[in-house]
Enzyme design. Structure first.
Site, short mmCIF file in Angstrom:
data_model
loop_
_atom_site.label_atom_id
_atom_site.label_comp_id
_atom_site.label_asym_id
_atom_site.label_seq_id
_atom_site.Cartn_x
_atom_site.Cartn_y
_atom_site.Cartn_z
N LYS A 99 36.09 36.54 50.00
CA LYS A 99 36.74 37.27 48.91
C LYS A 99 37.04 36.38 47.70
O LYS A 99 37.88 36.70 46.88
CB LYS A 99 38.02 37.95 49.38
N GLY A 100 36.29 35.28 47.61
CA GLY A 100 36.45 34.42 46.44
C GLY A 100 35.43 34.73 45.36
O GLY A 100 35.57 34.31 44.22
N GLY A 101 34.37 35.46 45.74
CA GLY A 101 33.30 35.78 44.80
C GLY A 101 31.99 35.15 45.19
O GLY A 101 31.13 34.88 44.34
N THR A 102 31.78 34.94 46.50
CA THR A 102 30.56 34.28 46.95
C THR A 102 29.30 35.08 46.63
O THR A 102 28.28 34.52 46.22
CB THR A 102 30.62 33.99 48.47
N ARG A 103 29.36 36.39 46.82
CA ARG A 103 28.19 37.24 46.53
C ARG A 103 27.88 37.22 45.04
O ARG A 103 26.71 37.10 44.63
CB ARG A 103 28.43 38.66 47.03
N ARG A 182 39.65 31.62 44.37
CA ARG A 182 40.46 32.42 43.45
C ARG A 182 41.93 32.06 43.64
O ARG A 182 42.27 31.34 44.58
CB ARG A 182 40.25 33.92 43.70
N SER A 190 43.20 40.59 48.48
CA SER A 190 41.86 41.18 48.46
C SER A 190 41.26 41.20 49.86
O SER A 190 40.61 42.18 50.27
CB SER A 190 40.96 40.38 47.51
N TYR A 292 31.05 41.94 34.66
CA TYR A 292 29.76 41.59 34.07
C TYR A 292 28.63 42.01 35.00
O TYR A 292 28.73 41.90 36.21
CB TYR A 292 29.68 40.08 33.80
#
Length: 305
Positions: A99-103, A182, A190, A292
């Site tokens: 849930k840090g934005g890896t994807r 994050r 999250s 984005y």
């Protein structure tokens, strides 16, 4: 509904925020630089020299469509041989965090013509059953690529799984490691809401976040709760530093990747010794989604789910 839950939870968890923010600050200090304008971990020459043998990036851009067909399993052995395609072990891995934005990070790096991504999480190093299948099994899970491209995979469970650093070290002691973090309280919430949403889809009940994150007997943060434990970044990073020097890590600011993705991606390009190719053209803000989206060319755009 989930947004309202998050607002309420933020108000109730100042103590968690204090602990976790301190953890993040310590992580940044451990990295050794607060200057986000410079790549944290430049390692030159790890991926071989850039010279006359390198496939031109312009040519790689035109061959994206061909690689896409091969990823779908539509390639014959003869086509693979003719195009000099290989399945390479990763030269860089996004090891976390959940849930840090890896994807998002993986998909954005895939905008670069010299990067090829594994489309699925392989879970090779954190899954004993998969790991027992051996390194060749892992390699064959990788996408086809040209020899001078960089293959990258991501499995966020790697960061928190104890056995993983040693296993990756045995595969490649000079591999480059990407961690995206994050603000720790936001990440924990999250993490919780994703699990909650899954429970609700199955019409199951679930504990409130406060009950999981706060020990009712001591009124202190419950560090045994997995969502909280994952957010204590330094505890996990210390385990990785037993095997890899800090120069082989790059910390990506996941909050900034949401609001200003290009500067973060440019830092990663430098860390991976890639020529700068991702530009503002490749990123456009979608007001409906609030995030984005990605533009590969005039035909192909992609918004993350």
């Amino acid at each position: 509904m989930l947004f309202k839950q998050q607002v309420l939870l933020r108000q109730k968890l100042f103590v968690l925020g204090s602990l976790a923010i301190g953890s993040l600050l310590y992580l940044v200090a451990r990295v050794g630089s607060l200057d986000r304008l410079q790549p944290l971990c430049p390692i030159d020459g790890r991926f071989g020299p850039r010279g006359q043998d390198e496939i031109p990036l312009r040519a790689l851009q035109f061959k994206r469509g061909l690689l896409h067909e091969f990823r779908k399993g539509n390639a014959t052995k003869e086509q693979i041989r003719l195009h000099n395609l290989v399945q390479q072990l990763p030269k860089a891995i996004i090891i976390g965090v959940r849930k840090g934005g890896t994807r998002a990070l993986l998909e954005m790096l895939n905008l670069h013509p010299a990067v090829v991504k594994a489309s699925q999480e392989i879970h090779f190093f954190d899954n004993d059953e998969n790991y027992a299948k051996g390194i060749e099994w892992y390699r064959k899970k990788m996408p086809f690529s040209y020899p001078h491209q960089i293959t990258i995979e991501k499995s966020p469970a790697y960061f928190i799984t104890e056995e993983v650093p040693e296993r990756i070290y045995k595969m490649n002691s000079s591999i480059k490691l990407l961690i995206i973090v994050r603000e720790p309280t936001t990440r924990a919430i999250s993490d919780y809401t994703q699990v909650l949403e899954g429970k609700e889809r199955k019409n199951k009940t679930y504990y409130k976040f406060e009950k999981l994150a706060i020990d009712p007997n001591t009124c202190e943060v419950n560090t045994k709760y997995k969502a909280v434990r994952t957010s204590i970044y330094t505890k996990h990073l210390e385990r990785w530093l037993k095997y890899f020097p800090i120069e082989q890590f790059h910390i990506v600011d996941g909050d900034r990747l949401i609001t200003e993705p290009l500067p973060e991606l440019q830092l990663v390009e430098k860390f991976l010794n890639l020529p700068p190719r991702i530009s503002q053209y490749n990123l456009y803000f979608n007001a409906t989604r609030g995030f984005y989206c990605l533009r590969f060319n005039i035909v192909f755009n992609k918004c993350l789910a």
